[in-house]
Design a protein around this motif. Structure first.
Motif, PDB file in Angstrom:
ATOM      1  N   ALA A 143     -10.795-122.245 -25.191  1.00 35.86           N
ATOM      2  CA  ALA A 143     -10.356-122.899 -24.010  1.00 35.86           C
ATOM      3  C   ALA A 143     -11.445-123.482 -23.109  1.00 35.86           C
ATOM      4  N   VAL A 144     -12.139-122.520 -22.898  1.00 32.06           N
ATOM      5  CA  VAL A 144     -13.622-122.827 -21.881  1.00 32.06           C
ATOM      6  C   VAL A 144     -14.550-123.372 -22.536  1.00 32.06           C
ATOM      7  N   VAL A 145     -14.850-123.025 -23.678  1.00 32.32           N
ATOM      8  CA  VAL A 145     -16.157-123.566 -24.319  1.00 32.32           C
ATOM      9  C   VAL A 145     -15.943-125.346 -24.313  1.00 32.32           C
ATOM     10  N   VAL A 146     -14.749-125.871 -24.216  1.00 32.58           N
ATOM     11  CA  VAL A 146     -14.634-127.228 -24.422  1.00 32.58           C
ATOM     12  C   VAL A 146     -15.185-127.962 -22.927  1.00 32.58           C
ATOM     13  N   PHE A 147     -15.360-127.136 -22.010  1.00 36.24           N
ATOM     14  CA  PHE A 147     -15.892-127.588 -20.922  1.00 36.24           C
ATOM     15  C   PHE A 147     -17.613-127.588 -20.813  1.00 36.24           C
ATOM     16  N   LEU A 148     -17.997-127.508 -21.673  1.00 34.14           N
ATOM     17  CA  LEU A 148     -19.414-127.398 -21.831  1.00 34.14           C
ATOM     18  C   LEU A 148     -20.146-128.817 -21.491  1.00 34.14           C
ATOM     19  N   PRO A 149     -19.518-129.657 -22.142  1.00 37.50           N
ATOM     20  CA  PRO A 149     -19.939-131.214 -21.925  1.00 37.50           C
ATOM     21  C   PRO A 149     -19.759-131.464 -20.247  1.00 37.50           C
ATOM     22  N   GLN A 150     -18.916-131.126 -19.768  1.00 38.04           N
ATOM     23  CA  GLN A 150     -18.812-131.639 -18.182  1.00 38.04           C
ATOM     24  C   GLN A 150     -19.845-130.797 -17.544  1.00 38.04           C
ATOM     25  N   ILE A 151     -20.043-129.534 -17.857  1.00 40.09           N
ATOM     26  CA  ILE A 151     -21.181-128.761 -17.147  1.00 40.09           C
ATOM     27  C   ILE A 151     -22.436-129.385 -17.445  1.00 40.09           C
ATOM     28  N   VAL A 152     -22.727-129.736 -18.557  1.00 42.39           N
ATOM     29  CA  VAL A 152     -23.853-130.317 -18.830  1.00 42.39           C
ATOM     30  C   VAL A 152     -24.254-131.545 -18.157  1.00 42.39           C
ATOM     31  N   ILE A 153     -23.159-132.384 -18.215  1.00 43.41           N
ATOM     32  CA  ILE A 153     -23.331-133.706 -17.454  1.00 43.41           C
ATOM     33  C   ILE A 153     -23.579-133.393 -15.744  1.00 43.41           C
TER      34      ILE A 153
ATOM     35  N   ASP B 233       4.263-122.581 -35.477  1.00 49.72           N
ATOM     36  CA  ASP B 233       3.692-123.898 -35.900  1.00 49.72           C
ATOM     37  C   ASP B 233       3.111-124.265 -34.615  1.00 49.72           C
ATOM     38  N   VAL B 234       3.290-123.608 -33.581  1.00 51.46           N
ATOM     39  CA  VAL B 234       2.848-124.032 -32.148  1.00 51.46           C
ATOM     40  C   VAL B 234       1.797-122.953 -31.697  1.00 51.46           C
ATOM     41  N   VAL B 235       0.916-122.216 -32.600  1.00 47.57           N
ATOM     42  CA  VAL B 235      -0.096-121.604 -32.132  1.00 47.57           C
ATOM     43  C   VAL B 235      -1.240-122.111 -31.462  1.00 47.57           C
ATOM     44  N   ALA B 236      -1.345-123.463 -32.064  1.00 50.66           N
ATOM     45  CA  ALA B 236      -2.615-124.046 -31.200  1.00 50.66           C
ATOM     46  C   ALA B 236      -1.823-124.978 -29.997  1.00 50.66           C
ATOM     47  N   GLU B 237      -0.736-124.561 -29.764  1.00 54.77           N
ATOM     48  CA  GLU B 237      -0.311-125.516 -28.449  1.00 54.77           C
ATOM     49  C   GLU B 237      -1.128-125.341 -27.354  1.00 54.77           C
TER      50      GLU B 237
ATOM     51  N   VAL C 187     -12.278-126.597 -32.233  1.00 54.45           N
ATOM     52  CA  VAL C 187     -11.615-125.419 -32.213  1.00 54.45           C
ATOM     53  C   VAL C 187     -10.287-125.470 -33.109  1.00 54.45           C
ATOM     54  N   GLY C 188      -9.600-126.360 -32.727  1.00 52.79           N
ATOM     55  CA  GLY C 188      -8.290-126.619 -33.293  1.00 52.79           C
ATOM     56  C   GLY C 188      -8.099-126.489 -34.906  1.00 52.79           C
ATOM     57  N   ALA C 189      -9.241-127.131 -35.613  1.00 47.98           N
ATOM     58  CA  ALA C 189      -9.297-127.042 -37.054  1.00 47.98           C
ATOM     59  C   ALA C 189      -9.714-125.576 -37.459  1.00 47.98           C
ATOM     60  N   LEU C 190     -10.611-124.928 -36.712  1.00 46.78           N
ATOM     61  CA  LEU C 190     -11.092-123.500 -36.985  1.00 46.78           C
ATOM     62  C   LEU C 190      -9.805-122.906 -36.922  1.00 46.78           C
ATOM     63  N   SER C 191      -8.983-122.842 -35.959  1.00 46.84           N
ATOM     64  CA  SER C 191      -8.010-122.018 -35.570  1.00 46.84           C
ATOM     65  C   SER C 191      -6.861-122.226 -36.851  1.00 46.84           C
ATOM     66  N   ALA C 192      -6.848-123.527 -37.238  1.00 47.11           N
ATOM     67  CA  ALA C 192      -5.926-123.826 -38.423  1.00 47.11           C
ATOM     68  C   ALA C 192      -6.523-123.501 -39.603  1.00 47.11           C
ATOM     69  N   ALA C 193      -7.709-123.548 -39.844  1.00 46.94           N
ATOM     70  CA  ALA C 193      -8.332-122.788 -41.046  1.00 46.94           C
ATOM     71  C   ALA C 193      -7.736-121.525 -41.175  1.00 46.94           C
ATOM     72  N   VAL C 194      -8.023-120.722 -39.958  1.00 55.08           N
ATOM     73  CA  VAL C 194      -7.884-119.328 -40.068  1.00 55.08           C
ATOM     74  C   VAL C 194      -6.521-119.068 -40.371  1.00 55.08           C
TER      75      VAL C 194
ATOM     76  N   LEU D 106      -8.960-114.952 -29.688  1.00 55.39           N
ATOM     77  CA  LEU D 106     -10.458-115.724 -29.488  1.00 55.39           C
ATOM     78  C   LEU D 106     -10.489-117.276 -29.246  1.00 55.39           C
ATOM     79  N   PHE D 107      -9.737-117.856 -30.170  1.00 54.72           N
ATOM     80  CA  PHE D 107      -9.913-119.466 -30.121  1.00 54.72           C
ATOM     81  C   PHE D 107      -8.983-119.976 -29.001  1.00 54.72           C
ATOM     82  N   ALA D 108      -7.920-119.353 -28.800  1.00 58.95           N
ATOM     83  CA  ALA D 108      -7.007-119.885 -27.698  1.00 58.95           C
ATOM     84  C   ALA D 108      -7.692-119.366 -26.108  1.00 58.95           C
ATOM     85  N   GLY D 109      -8.424-118.421 -26.116  1.00 58.51           N
ATOM     86  CA  GLY D 109      -8.966-118.133 -24.892  1.00 58.51           C
ATOM     87  C   GLY D 109     -10.236-118.543 -24.697  1.00 58.51           C
ATOM     88  N   VAL D 110     -11.378-118.082 -25.742  1.00 56.58           N
ATOM     89  CA  VAL D 110     -12.504-118.662 -25.477  1.00 56.58           C
ATOM     90  C   VAL D 110     -12.981-119.859 -25.636  1.00 56.58           C
TER      91      VAL D 110
END
Lengths: 619, 90
Positions: A284-294, A540-544, A254-261, A278-282
């Motif tokens: 932030a939630v999508v990264v929890f997919l692995p925990q939910i799947v486990i 420079d702290v867009v992706a903070e 997500v960070g890379a995508l955001s940086a590319a944009v 989009l990236f900061a909001g959605v």
């Protein structure tokens, strides 16, 4: 020639219907609810050997047409052609567990007596062989008067034969069917089942040793509960530890995508929308997919292996202590993943008051939507230390939050059973299915379905809530020197709400995030992500990361109060909607909202003030 | 009427035959469920496991090739007599 349009799988619970259904239909499944009732309708497309497509429905498992639960009632109505909007199946596939023949033949006779085209799938013959049984399908077919096909669903054995038998059954002369099974009583049917089972079993050697051996340990009065709690502890540690590399990878993505944009799209509204909204909001939630799947993987494995019923057995006594039964344990455990399937699973509870109580406390179980909230705050304010023996402090705090939810639910049940849902304690009667190794394929299908639901939520509800918040945060534009959040519409609303939640230690940012989080709890995280992204004017702290901001700006008592709030707060519109549908009205969902918000407010406040008094507020 | 021994009083791993069930003492839905599972007069049962706390509730019983969990309240409504001779075929 009559063509088969619809077929249905019917049989006792634990006959292996779902595994057979997965094999016959592949991953092309549609899951919905039957209209008017909250029984899940699973349908898929099956291709007969002749190439004809057939709609196959997996009917809820039933022990009898003399129904004791809403599930069984749906099955009864559909096969009798009484269910409105659901045509009678052209062919019934009656699924029998080969190793449990005598029991399953009782219901089988009821089904065959309907006189509909029926084919028997004598399922799990491999497990029967494991138990030392050799069966004679021809003798069984002779006794029942319908074709009997031995199948091993998980190894695709007998599936082609089953399809052929379906084609010929639909063309058979109706007069040939059900010649000797009409209108007999339950004891007569049971006696007939015994004779048929005896005739069909050619030889029998050792008995089900596996079950006895495993149950001797799993259901042992002392070892059983210890194993269960140790297992649950491992699950929650795993959710935190195993998911980390995957979550980190997703976050980096997500960070890379955001940086590319940022580097490729010119500065302006659209870029802000993508990176801050989009990236900061959605993201932030999508990264929890692995925990939910486990977490879902563990729950699915418990169900598929047969251990879930043992867990219910062990928990029954404890549940009885608060006026519920072991049956409530399964919906409540499912609620750890999500309260919606949990509340829907309460339909297996026959007693209406028991069921209502379980629905009301289900949202207290820590669902996967809380994980993002807990995870972010814990990571921000709890040091990543180990406190001996490989137990991490962060995992321990997470475990504590789960326990808080459980204790809260138990206390709530106790109080409810003595007040609003007063009544006789109900019984606990439950078949313990045989132990089986969970099949990778069935697990994969189940996991995919759940991951998809989560991603779809992220793509719709969470996306919409995040974007709406971002718009409210971005306008009107702040004057130079003024904070954008303070100037925005959302900031004004947040300041209003903040008055209400300041006594319990919440700051303006939290107040702001709580409103969109009514849509879904994890939106709190995406909202904080958006708030902090909008607030940070530095390019420079867009992706903070949200975590770092919380660590830097929240006090420990505030963070702990926030965690306590989410143990109780009913911030999920879907749960409220499901509760309304399940209880047929607004009375109970409104009750649920009021009591949970009151509890959230009180406990967040208590947590805050106790933490402040304990001196945890000093930074 | 002498009800004899109930399933609740039966020692573990002793095969017994159900002689009578006091259906009136059970809620209708429980009675339906028990009958559907095959808990009825003449059936052979065996107590496998019991819980540890509060009166060793619930019970896991063996019935044919199935294991079923029931509460003590059900077990006390079920009268049984031990089956002599060889360990049960099922």
């Amino acid at each position: 020639m009559s063509r088969i349009k619809r077929a249905a799988l019917v049989g006792n619970p634990n006959a292996g219907k779902s595994a057979l259904f997965n094999k016959l239909t592949g991953a092309r499944q549609k899951i919905a609810n039957y209209p008017g009732v909250t029984v899940e309708r699973k349908a898929g497309r099956m291709i007969l050997p002749s190439g004809e497509p057939v709609e196959l429905v997996d009917l809820p498992g039933a022990y009898s047409f003399d129904t004791a639960s809403p599930d069984e009632e749906v099955t009864r109505q559909i096969v009798h052609g009484e269910f409105e909007g659901e045509p009678v199946p052209d062919v019934l596939i009656l699924v029998l567990d080969a190793a449990n023949l005598e029991q399953h033949l009782v219901f089988a006779q009821e089904v065959i007596a309907l006189g509909r085209p029926t084919v028997v799938a004598l399922n799990m013959v491999d497990l029967a062989e494991r138990d030392g049984l050799t069966l004679d399908p021809a003798a069984l077919s002779e006794a029942l008067g319908v074709p009997v096909i031995p199948t091993v669903a998980v190894r695709s054995r007998g599936l082609a034969e089953l399809g052929e038998a379906m084609s010929s059954a639909s063309q058979a002369d109706p007069a040939d069917r059900s010649r000797h099974l009409d209108h007999i009583s339950l004891p007569e049917r049971r006696l007939a089942a015994k004779h048929m089972a005896r005739a069909a079993i050619l030889s029998r050697s050792k008995r089900a040793k596996v079950e006895r051996g495993l149950d001797a340990v799993m259901l042992n009065p002392w070892a059983g509960p210890i194993i269960l709690f140790a297992f649950l502890f491992v699950v929650f540690q795993a959710v935190f530890a195993w998911a980390t590399p995957f979550a980190d990878a997703l976050e980096a993505g997500v960070g890379a995508l955001s940086a590319a944009v940022t580097s490729n799209i010119p500065d302006g509204f659209f870029r802000d929308f993508l990176t801050e909204g989009l990236f900061a909001g959605v993201g932030a939630v999508v990264v929890f997919l692995p925990q939910i799947v486990i977490l879902f993987a563990f729950i699915l494995a418990m169900e598929a292996s047969g251990y879930m019923a043992r867990a219910a057995f062990i928990m029954d006594r404890m549940m009885a202590g608060v006026g519920l039964s072991g049956r409530s344990f399964i919906p409540l455990l499912s609620s750890f993943a999500c309260a919606i399937p949990g509340i829907m699973a309460t339909r297996a509870i026959a007693d209406p008051k028991d069921r209502l109580t379980t629905i009301l406390i289900a949202p207290l179980m820590t669902c996967s939507a809380r994980l993002p909230v807990y995870a972010v705050v814990i990571a921000a304010v709890i040091p990543a230390r180990t406190i001996g023996a490989g137990i991490g402090l962060q995992g321990l705090v997470l475990f504590g939050l789960y326990i808080a939810g459980i204790v809260g639910a138990m206390v709530a049940a106790l109080v409810l059973r003595r007040s609003f849902t007063k009544g006789e304690a109900s019984g606990f009667i439950m078949e313990m299915p045989r132990y089986q190794l969970p099949r990778l394929r069935d697990m994969a299908i189940g996991l995919w379905q759940r991951a998809w639901v989560f991603l779809r939520r992220a793509g719709t509800i969470i996306f919409a809530a995040t974007i709406a918040l971002w718009v409210l945060l971005s306008f009107p534009k702040a004057d130079p020197g003024e904070s954008q959040v303070d100037a925005s519409i959302a900031g004004q609303i947040g300041s209003g709400v903040a008055v209400l939640v300041e006594p319990i230690g919440f700051n303006r940012d939290i107040a702001l995030s709580l409103i969109p989080a009514m849509a879904a709890r994890e939106v709190a995280v995406s909202s904080l992500g958006t708030i902090y992204a909008v607030e940070s004017s530095d390019e420079d702290v867009v992706a903070e990361r949200v975590t770092e901001r919380i660590g830097a700006t929240w006090t420990l008592p505030t963070a702990l109060a926030f965690l306590a709030w989410f143990v109780f707060a009913p911030q999920c519109l879907s749960t409220i909607a499901v509760a309304k549908r399940e209880t047929n009205g607004w009375k109970w969902p409104v009750f649920m909202l009021v009591y949970l918000f009151a509890a959230a407010y009180v406990f967040a406040g208590l947590t805050y003030w106790i933490a402040v008094a304990a001196g945890l507020g000093c930074r | 009427m002498d009800k004899g021994r109930t399933l609740d009083e039966l020692a573990p791993d002793v095969t017994a035959r159900i002689t009578a069930i006091d259906w009136t003492g059970l809620p209708e839905s429980d009675a339906k469920r028990l009958r559907a599972l095959g808990v009825d007069d003449g059936a052979e049962v065996l107590v496998l496991h019991r819980g540890v706390f509060g009166g060793r509730d619930p019970l896991a019983i063996r019935l044919g090739s199935m294991t079923i969990a029931v509460r003590r309240g059900h077990a006390t409504a079920i009268s049984v007599e031990p089956v002599q001779a060889e360990t049960a075929a099922a």
